[in-house]
Each structure stands twice: as structure tokens, then as C-alpha cells.
Design a protein around this motif. Structure first.
Motif, short mmCIF file in Angstrom:
data_model
loop_
_atom_site.label_atom_id
_atom_site.label_comp_id
_atom_site.label_asym_id
_atom_site.label_seq_id
_atom_site.Cartn_x
_atom_site.Cartn_y
_atom_site.Cartn_z
N PRO A 94 0.70 -1.17 0.05
CA PRO A 94 0.11 0.05 -0.07
C PRO A 94 0.78 1.28 0.01
O PRO A 94 0.58 2.15 -0.56
N GLN A 95 1.96 1.34 0.78
CA GLN A 95 2.65 2.40 0.75
C GLN A 95 3.40 2.89 -0.61
O GLN A 95 3.87 4.03 -0.87
N GLU A 96 3.58 1.89 -1.54
CA GLU A 96 4.07 1.98 -2.69
C GLU A 96 2.89 2.60 -3.81
O GLU A 96 3.26 3.23 -4.78
N GLN A 98 0.29 4.21 -6.01
CA GLN A 98 -0.34 5.67 -6.32
C GLN A 98 -1.66 5.61 -7.35
O GLN A 98 -1.56 4.37 -7.97
#
Length: 252
Positions: A94-96, A98
């Protein structure tokens, strides 16, 4: 002719040792396993010997996208050691992620470059989906379409019917849409929304997916094999056995 059926070893990661699972899977009728990192990381040669001893193959394996980008030769060597034909990055965190088409197109570009590196070795690269690739971006487009369009036709698709269903999409439509790109079909099944037991996943045939309706569509794709998977079974052997029995009952 029935498909070879593989078992995604991630399903029983919580029930070590993995090596002891292999002859059990063979006795159930499985032809192969689909390992994930770190199952093969410590000693790929030993892992291959354990597969050989159990009489199981390795048709494809899951690996990090970062490995395909930064260490392609390492993972190509692992593929050749395991006897796998397909290298499968399955996830970005999720942090990657966009919410722009450009990001997902760039992911497709990375897969395409990985496929170019793998091809001289007789290997293929495929993307494996979760639910997030089917959730519309702000402009209404879908990540999965950007990924597979940007990657080019030499990148294949391991389609996960369970995650597509959880995303609210239609696995039948996706099997038809990407029929010429699908190299493997994960027959993951899901319980009705709100089910807490086993995180809402089920054995193939025990959930809400209409497999008798989907099965004829498999043969319209270019899939070479099927893969069973369950993200968190409380009884991995029950899941493994019921899943392969369901597929065989469908003539798959």
C-alpha cells in the motif's frame, strides 16, 4: 485434457515444516507447487531436491517485483534451479501504490523489462493480481489495464478469481478480457462478505464463486495450469484436498 494443478505453498506457511507437506500434496493428486519467497530462498537446490523426492514439479513461483527489477539474474537462476517456467511478481504494498495511471504504467514497464531479461533463458514473466488492481483510479480507469497494456504482450497474467470477486469485479468478464494473456488461473474462492472464519476465504467450491460457470471459460484462455490458494486456512489439508477434489469433479 485436465490441467496440471499446482498448490500455492503460501497457503500452508503457518504449518511448518514445508518439506513434510510435499508428499501429502502429491498423495492428494497435485502435480506441482507454486512457492513464494522465502520458501525457496535459503537453498534453492535443496528445495528442488525436496520437490523431486516428492514427485512434484514447479511450474511457476512468486517473487518480489523489486527482485525482477534489481536482481533479475538471481531470480532467473532460481527459476532454472526449480525447473519453473514462469516468474511471477504478485504484489506491491500500500505504501508504494499511487492513484495515477502513470504509476501503474511504470509498473507494467518494469515487468516488460523483466520479461526481456527472462526470455533468452526460456522463461516467462507474469503478473498476479489482488483486489487493488480492480479498484478504479480517480479518473475511472483500472490499474490492471494500465499494467498489462504498458507491459506489452510478452508479459503474462496469473489471474486470481477470488481477489477479483472481492474487488466487486466479474471473474468471467476478466477471463474473457485477458484470455490471450492468461498463463495460469488461481482458483481462489471466497465466502460471503462479512465472513470472519479463515479471513473469509474458503476451499475452491465452498464459497460464492460459480465454478461450473467459469470452468468452460478456462479453456478459452492460454492457461497452462491451475493453482489452488487460501490466504489463511485453519486446516490446510482440508483446504488442499477439497479444492483439488472440486476441480477434478469439474473435469479440470
Amino acid at each position: 485434457m485436465p490441467y496440471p494443478i499446482a498448490y500455492q505453498l503460501y497457503s500452508s506457511r503457518n504449518f511448518p515444516p514445508l518439506a513434510s507437506q510435499l508428499p501429502i500434496l502429491k498423495s492428494m493428486g497435485y502435480d506441482a507447487i507454486e512457492p513464494w519467497l522465502p520458501a525457496y530462498q535459503a537453498d534453492p537446490d535443496l528445495f528442488r531436491r525436496q520437490l523431486d523426492d516428492a514427485g512434484l514439479g514447479c511450474l511457476g513461483f512468486h517473487m518480489p517485483l523489486a527482485g525482477l527489477v534489481s536482481e533479475p539474474n538471481r531470480f532467473i537462476d532460481i527459476a532454472l534451479t526449480l525447473g519453473a517456467r514462469v516468474m511471477i511478481p504478485p504484489y506491491v504494498g500500500p505504501q508504494e501504490r499511487q492513484g495515477t495511471p502513470d504509476y501503474w504504467q511504470s509498473l507494467g514497464d518494469k515487468l516488460g523489462r523483466g520479461a526481456e531479461a527472462a526470455a533468452p533463458h526460456g522463461l516467462k514473466v507474469a503478473w498476479h493480481n489482488h483486489d487493488f488492481e480492480y479498484l478504479p483510479l480517480p479518473d475511472g480507469s483500472r490499474p490492471i489495464d494500465h499494467i498489462l497494456q504498458a507491459s506489452g504482450p510478452d508479459v503474462w497474467f496469473e489471474i486470481d478469481c477470488g481477489w477479483i470477486t472481492r474487488a466487486g469485479a466479474d471473474p468471467a468478464a476478466e477471463l474473457a478480457r485477458y484470455a490471450d494473456r492468461i498463463i495460469a488461473i488461481q482458483t481462489k474462492d471466497t465466502a460471503p462478505r462479512g465472513t470472519a472464519f479463515d479471513d473469509g476465504w474458503t476451499a475452491t467450491g465452498d464459497g460464492i464463486i460459480d465454478w461450473p460457470a467459469l470452468a468452460p471459460l478456462f479453456h478459452q484462455t492460454r492457461a497452462t495450469h491451475l493453482v489452488t490458494e487460501h490466504d489463511n486456512p485453519s486446516d490446510w489439508q482440508r483446504f488442499a484436498r477439497r479444492s483439488i477434489d472440486s476441480l477434478k469433479a469439474l473435469g479440470l
